[in-house]
Every structure is written in structure tokens, then in C-alpha cells.
Motif scaffolding. Sequence first.
Motif, short mmCIF file in Angstrom:
data_model
loop_
_atom_site.label_atom_id
_atom_site.label_comp_id
_atom_site.label_asym_id
_atom_site.label_seq_id
_atom_site.Cartn_x
_atom_site.Cartn_y
_atom_site.Cartn_z
N ARG A 85 0.82 -1.23 0.11
CA ARG A 85 -0.01 -0.11 -0.01
C ARG A 85 0.78 1.22 -0.02
O ARG A 85 0.22 2.32 0.21
CB ARG A 85 -1.04 0.13 1.23
CG ARG A 85 -1.88 -1.13 1.21
CD ARG A 85 -3.12 -1.00 0.14
NE ARG A 85 -3.67 -1.97 0.05
CZ ARG A 85 -4.93 -2.45 -0.51
NH1 ARG A 85 -4.90 -1.53 -1.51
NH2 ARG A 85 -5.47 -3.26 -0.61
N ARG A 87 2.23 2.90 -2.43
CA ARG A 87 1.74 3.62 -3.56
C ARG A 87 0.76 4.42 -2.96
O ARG A 87 0.80 5.65 -3.54
CB ARG A 87 1.22 2.72 -4.78
CG ARG A 87 0.13 2.16 -4.52
CD ARG A 87 -0.21 1.15 -5.84
NE ARG A 87 -1.29 0.26 -5.52
CZ ARG A 87 -2.52 0.23 -6.20
NH1 ARG A 87 -2.71 1.06 -7.06
NH2 ARG A 87 -3.51 -0.45 -5.71
N TRP A 88 -0.16 4.31 -2.26
CA TRP A 88 -1.21 5.04 -1.61
C TRP A 88 -0.62 6.51 -0.77
O TRP A 88 -0.82 7.23 -0.94
CB TRP A 88 -2.17 4.63 -1.04
CG TRP A 88 -3.11 3.46 -1.89
CD1 TRP A 88 -3.18 2.17 -1.79
CD2 TRP A 88 -3.86 3.94 -2.74
NE1 TRP A 88 -3.90 1.64 -2.86
CE2 TRP A 88 -4.32 2.52 -3.52
CE3 TRP A 88 -4.29 4.95 -3.61
CZ2 TRP A 88 -5.08 2.78 -4.56
CZ3 TRP A 88 -5.02 5.11 -4.70
CH2 TRP A 88 -5.59 4.10 -5.11
N ALA A 89 0.33 5.87 -0.18
CA ALA A 89 1.22 6.94 0.73
C ALA A 89 1.91 7.87 -0.12
O ALA A 89 1.76 9.16 0.11
CB ALA A 89 2.31 6.37 1.55
N ILE A 91 1.17 8.60 -3.47
CA ILE A 91 0.07 9.25 -4.33
C ILE A 91 -0.21 10.60 -3.18
O ILE A 91 -0.53 11.54 -3.55
CB ILE A 91 -1.05 8.47 -4.76
CG1 ILE A 91 -0.54 7.62 -5.92
CG2 ILE A 91 -2.10 9.42 -5.10
CD1 ILE A 91 -1.21 6.60 -6.39
N GLY A 92 -0.49 10.14 -2.04
CA GLY A 92 -1.30 11.16 -1.00
C GLY A 92 -0.41 12.21 -0.80
O GLY A 92 -0.74 13.20 -0.59
N ALA A 93 1.01 11.84 -0.43
CA ALA A 93 1.93 12.89 -0.28
C ALA A 93 2.28 13.56 -1.50
O ALA A 93 2.48 14.90 -1.27
CB ALA A 93 3.40 12.18 0.27
N ILE A 95 -0.03 14.43 -3.76
CA ILE A 95 -1.13 15.18 -4.18
C ILE A 95 -1.08 16.47 -3.00
O ILE A 95 -1.54 17.59 -3.54
CB ILE A 95 -2.43 14.54 -3.95
CG1 ILE A 95 -2.33 13.69 -5.23
CG2 ILE A 95 -3.79 15.56 -3.81
CD1 ILE A 95 -3.71 12.70 -5.52
N ALA A 96 -0.79 16.30 -1.97
CA ALA A 96 -0.66 17.23 -0.95
C ALA A 96 0.53 18.24 -1.41
O ALA A 96 0.11 19.57 -1.18
CB ALA A 96 -0.34 16.64 0.43
N VAL A 144 -0.86 9.20 -10.58
CA VAL A 144 -1.75 8.62 -10.34
C VAL A 144 -2.58 7.71 -11.28
O VAL A 144 -3.14 6.69 -11.00
CB VAL A 144 -2.89 9.83 -9.92
CG1 VAL A 144 -4.34 9.08 -9.63
CG2 VAL A 144 -2.41 10.63 -8.74
N ASN A 148 -2.31 3.46 -10.70
CA ASN A 148 -3.72 2.81 -10.46
C ASN A 148 -3.90 1.73 -11.79
O ASN A 148 -4.98 1.11 -11.75
CB ASN A 148 -4.80 3.64 -10.36
CG ASN A 148 -4.52 4.35 -8.97
OD1 ASN A 148 -4.54 3.51 -7.88
ND2 ASN A 148 -4.68 5.56 -8.79
#
Length: 184
Positions: A85, A87-89, A91-93, A95-96, A144, A148
Amino acid sequence: MKGSSLAEERVRRPPGVTLALVAVALLYGVRPLLEAALFHRLDATADEALIPGGITISVWTSVEGAVGGVMLILCALTWIGRPPRIRWALIGAMIALTAVNLFRIIQAWGTTPDPVFGGQVQSALRNVLLCQFPLMVLVPLYVVWYLNRAPARAFFRQASERKTRHATTPAPRADGASEGPTPR
């Protein structure tokens, strides 16, 4: 036979994942570290200079350097593929950071350089921020989208499956006999 079936099951890292990680590492890891080094150098020569947005260079330098380091660590963990997971961290960082950088770009667009406090420095930094706008839009969209896609998901999924398979597979016995049912 058993070794060849493991090789066939292995999903290699897709080239698009490599491209996405290199782009993120350069734009969100290396660039902020270089910018922090530049700001540190400017801070050493002109203590009263301000970057667009009114934050003093010393405060922004420490924040930007720390965030650049964290992004490089996230890129390295995503390159490995573990934990799945991650990749989600990333992507989140990303985007922020994109939101913060887009705010800085919009703010630089509307701010006229102050000739009293670092006029030429602010003008140069403003132009650098404006040139980053296309990258700040295109790189996150690509990352992103690609992380995905099915090939990338398969790469990240295999890392977790391989870990659970090794944890649930019994160790071979010393006499070479298998512990499970024998095939007929």
C-alpha cells in the motif's frame, strides 16, 4: 521445475512505474532539496530577503528540505514495492505537495515583486515557480493514472503475495519428503 514456476509467476516492475517514480523523485524530492540549498545560500547572504508568500527563507528551507527527504524515502519504498500500500502513501503525499505548490504558484502569479526586499530574488523565484506549473499538473496526473493501472497494481500485489506465501509455506524437511499431500 519448482524454481521455473516461481519465475513465471513473478511480475516485473513496469517501465511506467519506473518513469513515474523518477519523475516524482526529481520533482518532489531532488528539486525541493536543491531549492532548499539555494534558499540557504540566499539566507546566508541576505537575512531580510523573503520568498513569495511572505515566509522567511530559514523556515521554508527546513520544511522543504524535510519534505524532499520524505518524498525520496517514499519513492525508494515504492520502488521496492513493499509494503504493497506504499503507492497510496506516495500518491497522497504527492497530491498534498502539489496542492501546496499550486498555491505558491497562484500566489506568485498575483504578487508583484517588492523592490525593497529582495526584488531581483523574488522576481527570479516567481519565474521559476511559474515555469513549474505544467510539471505540477502533468506529473501528478500521470503518476496517479499509471500507479492505478493493472500492470502497476499487479507489481505491488505480488510483493504482498510473495511475503504471505513465504510466511505460510512450511519449511522443507531434512529428509526431502514433502509435508503436504502427494500428487497422484
